[in-house]
Write a protein that holds these residues in place. Structure first.
Motif, mmCIF file in Angstrom:
data_model
loop_
_atom_site.group_PDB
_atom_site.id
_atom_site.type_symbol
_atom_site.label_atom_id
_atom_site.label_comp_id
_atom_site.label_asym_id
_atom_site.label_seq_id
_atom_site.Cartn_x
_atom_site.Cartn_y
_atom_site.Cartn_z
ATOM 1 N N LEU A 211 0.742 -1.319 -0.154
ATOM 2 C CA LEU A 211 -0.047 -0.189 0.067
ATOM 3 C C LEU A 211 0.874 1.326 -0.122
ATOM 4 N N GLU A 212 0.474 2.208 -0.747
ATOM 5 C CA GLU A 212 1.029 3.555 -0.803
ATOM 6 C C GLU A 212 -0.092 4.556 -0.168
ATOM 7 N N VAL A 213 0.249 4.923 1.078
ATOM 8 C CA VAL A 213 -0.859 5.759 1.595
ATOM 9 C C VAL A 213 -0.252 7.391 1.881
ATOM 10 N N ALA B 259 -1.163 -4.472 -10.315
ATOM 11 C CA ALA B 259 -2.286 -3.386 -11.015
ATOM 12 C C ALA B 259 -2.307 -2.409 -9.655
ATOM 13 N N GLU B 260 -2.322 -1.111 -9.873
ATOM 14 C CA GLU B 260 -2.202 -0.209 -8.659
ATOM 15 C C GLU B 260 -3.763 0.568 -8.889
ATOM 16 N N ILE B 261 -4.409 0.133 -7.552
ATOM 17 C CA ILE B 261 -5.872 0.806 -7.591
ATOM 18 C C ILE B 261 -6.058 1.990 -6.828
ATOM 19 N N GLY C 79 -1.916 3.506 -18.290
ATOM 20 C CA GLY C 79 -0.837 2.536 -18.219
ATOM 21 C C GLY C 79 0.262 3.227 -17.203
ATOM 22 N N LYS C 80 0.867 2.207 -16.336
ATOM 23 C CA LYS C 80 1.654 2.789 -15.207
ATOM 24 C C LYS C 80 2.810 3.413 -15.701
ATOM 25 N N GLU C 81 3.155 4.611 -15.212
ATOM 26 C CA GLU C 81 4.473 5.316 -15.553
ATOM 27 C C GLU C 81 5.392 4.662 -14.454
HETATM 28 MG MG MG Z 1 2.997 4.623 -6.775
#
Ligand code: MG
Ligand code: ADP
Length: 486
Positions: A19-21, A222-224, A273-275
């Motif tokens: 997680l990125e918070v 995948a980043e949600i 798309g994810k950079e």
């Molecule tokens: Mg990130």
């Protein structure tokens, strides 16, 4: 596919979550400018030339942001390196007038920490300071030639954020939730963030991947984004796990991308798309000097560290609370702080907790208010609990009085005196009531004397009814036995 089949399929895979918070720091002014961080002002009023990204202006670091960053790092068991620096992360978006965000790239303020959840340790890779962007307000189709259009509000631009990045250590949506909850509770107790997911003062991006059990390498993640409640976080993760397993089972590849959670439809949707980091062309911001954080500075902040959730739980357990009750209490910071005041005033910790968990919790829920919004004060509540422990009033009478205190305030003692609620401990008065009840129920008395012991409770009930629950229970037991058996 049936649920049973889906479950069987899930058994074959391991879920990996990191997680990125983003936590919005509760400073008065922005991270690199003096304008207010206050929420909800008229659009574009909390905007200095620095916030607007005017040419030739210079950012000045807000020391309070650094203090809060250090405090958070220490609370999360991180190391605070001696040096950190600020970098420019370049990208174009209308809510970012400078064309870059000031963030920290390879030398963040906090590294290598952890949070413990239910016996499991979740690593924290890093936490870095950065500025928030502004906000786009999307309008309907009424602009030029009927097109839809957007407005930009830069009040939020430059608000300080601390981005806290976990290791990919979580293995289920339950663990992700537990981590988020513990993180939020910690941030609240140290006073750096109000932790309000719905209002966006704490935002979470969930990185999720799956891999066949036994496989060493992680799957593609995948980043949600856009999860703004604990429930949404869990639902989004569950949805994403099934989506990714389906892809892998079909022999296809999960693509690395950013997806948006749609709470109404209960699905995630591809956003972009994810950079990769190199797309942002990070480089050290030449307007800001590298920051040296002396050990004296770190120690000074460490010396002001308030009690953290794990110690708080231990303290409550040492009062005799169950670990479940201690947990519930710690999670509600306002109640816990109120509780601490009561205990400091000498109230019995267990009885006070019972009232908070049952009668008071039910009242707050029913009336949809916080404890501060009621008329109950720490003094009056402590007084009430002390009346119970000293035997002046019964627990049941206490339950009635606490509701009056919540609604109307006042002093517990005064209510007891005014309404004549104190315990009847006078032998003669009690004996009188007992004889009355015995006379009124001859057949039950007969049955009791013939061996139907259970009827004792019936008599106690009648007397409590007669006295409105005020009879001293021990004395009543003794006198009633004498009267029935004599
Ligand atoms: Mg990130
Ligand atoms: P970025 O900054 O590009 O988003 P990071 O490498 O900093 O990427 O990782 C971001 C988050 O993703 C971290 O919380 C990390 O634990 C998590 N993560 C990295 N790889 C995976 C993976 N394969 N599956 C799930 N989470 C992952």
């Amino acid at each position: 596919m049936s649920t049973a089949e889906m479950e069987e399929l899930r058994e074959k895979y391991e879920v990996v979550i990191g997680l990125e918070v983003h936590a919005q720091l509760k400073t008065k002014s922005k991270i690199f400018a003096c304008d207010s961080t206050e929420f909800g002002g008229e659009q574009n009023t909390h905007v200095s030339p620095v916030t607007l990204g005017m040419p030739g202006v210079l950012p000045v670091l807000n020391k309070e942001c650094v203090n809060m960053g250090i405090l958070t790092g220490l609370a999360l068991n991180c190391t605070i390196p001696q040096y950190c620096k600020f970098d420019r992360k370049q990208y174009f978006y209308p809510d970012l007038p400078k064309g870059y965000q000031i963030s920290q790239y390879d030398q963040p303020i906090c590294v290598n920490g952890h949070i413990d959840i239910e016996g499991k340790r979740i690593g924290i890779t890093r936490a870095h300071l950065e500025e928030d962007a502004g906000k786009l307000v999307h309008m309907g189709a009424s602009g030029i030639a009927g097109s839809s259009y957007s407005l930009v509000d830069l009040n939020r631009a430059g608000t300080p954020l601390l981005e806290i990045v976990s290791e990919p250590d979580m293995r289920s949506s339950d663990e992700a939730r537990a981590y988020m909850e513990e993180l939020r509770t910690t941030l609240r107790y140290i006073g750096v963030c109000d932790g309000n997911l719905e209002e966006g003062s704490m935002r979470c991006d969930a990185n999720i991947s799956v891999r066949p059990k036994g496989q060493k390498e992680f799957g593609t993640r995948a980043e949600i984004k856009n999860v703004n409640s604990f429930r949404a976080l869990q639902r989004a993760i569950e949805y994403e796990i099934d989506r990714q397993i389906d892809i892998v089972e079909a022999g296809e590849k999960v693509i690395q991308e950013t997806r948006l959670w749609d709470d109404n439809q209960g699905i995630t949707k591809s956003m972009r798309g994810k950079e990769d980091a190199h797309d942002y062309r990070y480089f050290p911001d030449p307007d800001l000097m590298p920051l040296e954080i002396s050990r004296e500075w770190v120690n000074e902040i460490a010396s002001k560290m308030p009690e953290l959730p794990p110690q708080r739980r231990q303290r409550y357990i040492s009062y005799g609370l169950t670990s479940y009750d201690a947990n519930v209490l710690v999670e509600q910071q306002d109640i816990a702080l109120f509780y601490d005041k009561i205990v400091a005033l000498g109230a019995d910790a267990k009885i006070a907790n019972n009232f908070l968990m049952k009668e008071i919790a039910a009242y707050l829920k029913e009336e949809k208010v916080t404890i501060e919004e009621t008329k109950l004060t720490a003094d009056s509540f402590a007084e009430l609990i002390n009346l119970i422990t000293s035997g002046s009033i019964s627990n049941n009478i206490g339950k009635q009085i606490v509701i009056t205190l919540l609604k109307e305030g006042g002093s517990a003692k005064a209510i007891v005196e005014k309404q004549g609620l104190s315990v009847i401990s006078d032998e003669n008065s009690l004996k009188e009531i007992i004889s009355k009840v015995i006379e009124a129920n001859p057949s039950q008395v007969q049955a009791y004397r013939n061996g139907k012991d259970k009827l004792f409770g019936f008599f106690v009930g009648q007397i409590m009814k007669e006295t409105k629950g005020r009879a001293n229970p021990q004395l009543l037991n003794k006198l009633l036995k004498e009267a029935l058996e004599g």
